[in-house]
Design a protein around this motif. Sequence first.
Motif, PDB file in Angstrom:
ATOM      1  N   ILE A   1       0.183  -0.220  -4.737  1.00 42.56           N
ATOM      2  CA  ILE A   1      -1.463  -0.026  -4.939  1.00 42.56           C
ATOM      3  C   ILE A   1      -1.827   1.062  -3.789  1.00 42.56           C
ATOM      4  CG2 ILE A   1      -1.727  -1.856  -3.095  1.00 42.56           C
ATOM      5  CD1 ILE A   1      -4.211  -2.813  -4.860  1.00 42.56           C
ATOM      6  N   ALA A   2      -2.943   1.797  -4.083  1.00 40.28           N
ATOM      7  CA  ALA A   2      -3.371   2.924  -3.469  1.00 40.28           C
ATOM      8  C   ALA A   2      -2.222   3.735  -3.099  1.00 40.28           C
ATOM      9  CB  ALA A   2      -3.996   2.652  -2.080  1.00 40.28           C
TER      10      ALA A   2
ATOM     11  N   TYR B   1     -14.005   8.483  -1.782  1.00 44.17           N
ATOM     12  CA  TYR B   1     -12.803   8.287  -2.402  1.00 44.17           C
ATOM     13  C   TYR B   1     -11.629   8.592  -1.068  1.00 44.17           C
ATOM     14  CZ  TYR B   1     -14.362   8.270  -7.060  1.00 44.17           C
ATOM     15  OH  TYR B   1     -14.847   7.986  -8.430  1.00 44.17           O
ATOM     16  N   SER B   2     -10.518   8.443  -1.223  1.00 46.65           N
ATOM     17  CA  SER B   2      -9.521   8.949  -0.368  1.00 46.65           C
ATOM     18  C   SER B   2      -8.391   9.263  -0.837  1.00 46.65           C
ATOM     19  CB  SER B   2      -9.193   7.552   0.661  1.00 46.65           C
ATOM     20  OG  SER B   2      -8.865   6.628   0.158  1.00 46.65           O
TER      21      SER B   2
ATOM     22  N   TYR C   1       0.503   6.647  -2.232  1.00 45.11           N
ATOM     23  CA  TYR C   1       0.447   7.721  -1.298  1.00 45.11           C
ATOM     24  C   TYR C   1       0.355   9.278  -2.236  1.00 45.11           C
ATOM     25  CZ  TYR C   1       1.770   4.666   2.605  1.00 45.11           C
ATOM     26  OH  TYR C   1       1.944   3.825   3.560  1.00 45.11           O
TER      27      TYR C   1
ATOM     28  N   PRO D   1      -4.570   8.269   0.186  1.00 41.53           N
ATOM     29  CA  PRO D   1      -3.808   7.664   1.167  1.00 41.53           C
ATOM     30  C   PRO D   1      -2.524   8.413   1.520  1.00 41.53           C
ATOM     31  CG  PRO D   1      -4.300   6.301  -0.558  1.00 41.53           C
ATOM     32  CD  PRO D   1      -4.686   7.546  -0.807  1.00 41.53           C
TER      33      PRO D   1
ATOM     34  N   TRP E   1      -6.932  -2.595   6.017  1.00 44.66           N
ATOM     35  CA  TRP E   1      -6.158  -3.245   4.810  1.00 44.66           C
ATOM     36  C   TRP E   1      -4.772  -3.325   5.054  1.00 44.66           C
ATOM     37  CZ3 TRP E   1      -5.556  -0.922  -0.836  1.00 44.66           C
ATOM     38  CH2 TRP E   1      -5.503  -2.141  -1.920  1.00 44.66           C
TER      39      TRP E   1
ATOM     40  N   ILE F   1       0.744  -1.247   0.090  1.00 45.16           N
ATOM     41  CA  ILE F   1      -0.029  -0.054   0.167  1.00 45.16           C
ATOM     42  C   ILE F   1       0.850   1.111  -0.105  1.00 45.16           C
ATOM     43  CG2 ILE F   1      -1.714   1.203   1.246  1.00 45.16           C
ATOM     44  CD1 ILE F   1      -2.751  -1.367   2.325  1.00 45.16           C
TER      45      ILE F   1
ATOM     46  N   TRP G   1      -7.584   7.969  -4.463  1.00 49.03           N
ATOM     47  CA  TRP G   1      -8.080   6.454  -4.889  1.00 49.03           C
ATOM     48  C   TRP G   1      -9.461   6.262  -4.707  1.00 49.03           C
ATOM     49  CZ3 TRP G   1      -8.091   2.551  -0.465  1.00 49.03           C
ATOM     50  CH2 TRP G   1      -8.211   1.167  -1.077  1.00 49.03           C
ATOM     51  N   ARG G   2     -10.022   5.483  -5.304  1.00 50.29           N
ATOM     52  CA  ARG G   2     -11.367   5.093  -5.159  1.00 50.29           C
ATOM     53  C   ARG G   2     -12.160   4.396  -3.997  1.00 50.29           C
ATOM     54  NH1 ARG G   2     -11.446   1.248 -10.579  1.00 50.29           N
ATOM     55  NH2 ARG G   2      -9.476   0.336  -9.934  1.00 50.29           N
ATOM     56  N   THR G   3     -10.936   4.162  -3.107  1.00 50.65           N
ATOM     57  CA  THR G   3     -10.960   3.381  -1.795  1.00 50.65           C
ATOM     58  C   THR G   3     -11.934   2.088  -2.069  1.00 50.65           C
ATOM     59  OG1 THR G   3     -11.178   5.598  -0.919  1.00 50.65           O
ATOM     60  CG2 THR G   3     -11.503   3.822   0.801  1.00 50.65           C
TER      61      THR G   3
ATOM     62  N   TRP H   1      -4.800  10.058   6.146  1.00 54.90           N
ATOM     63  CA  TRP H   1      -5.689   9.844   4.878  1.00 54.90           C
ATOM     64  C   TRP H   1      -6.333  10.715   4.564  1.00 54.90           C
ATOM     65  CZ3 TRP H   1      -6.471   4.797   2.243  1.00 54.90           C
ATOM     66  CH2 TRP H   1      -5.612   3.805   2.223  1.00 54.90           C
TER      67      TRP H   1
END
Length: 173
Positions: free
Chosen positions: A65-66, A103-104, A68, A106, A163, A61, A72-74, A111
């Motif tokens: 993926i996701a 959404y977020s 920083y 990261p 996660w 992470i 991101w679509r969470t 976050w």
Amino acid sequence: MKKLMLFVVLAVCTLGAFTVSAQTTDKSKRPSPPDTVKATTQNGVAIEVAYSQPALKGRAIGTEIAPYGKVWRTGANEATTISFSKNVTLGGKALPAGKYSLYSIPGEKEWVIIINKIAMQSGMEYKEAEDALRVTVKTEKTSPSVERLKFMIDPSGKISFVWGEKMVSFVVK
């Protein structure tokens, strides 16, 4: 005889098309299957989060993926949706009852939670101009690591997702 052969070919093609269509609409067969969590808070607010559960598959992470610092679509697939049956506040900011996308952004220690006004959209169609609100929250470390993204809603109004070794939470009042 030609008509019979044509009929058989059309019948087989039609059946094949229905089979393919049925398989592609069964979202539980996706690599990131759908999940929904629902709860009613102590204040009587019904909350629902509908999302798809990506798996880590050995990825990190924040980098693989996701990433920083990027929206991101969470979740995976379509945008994650969140709905509230009554007007609420999130991070001290007012939010009318309704259905939104979640959404977020990261970060390693924080976050940004983004509530977007357009509920039903592809996870890739995010438009910042449609944000209803943004709230920055701290992350917590979890153990053991969680392979698939998982949301939870507490009766107190705390919404969390875990996660990997990260837990992100925000409170709805």
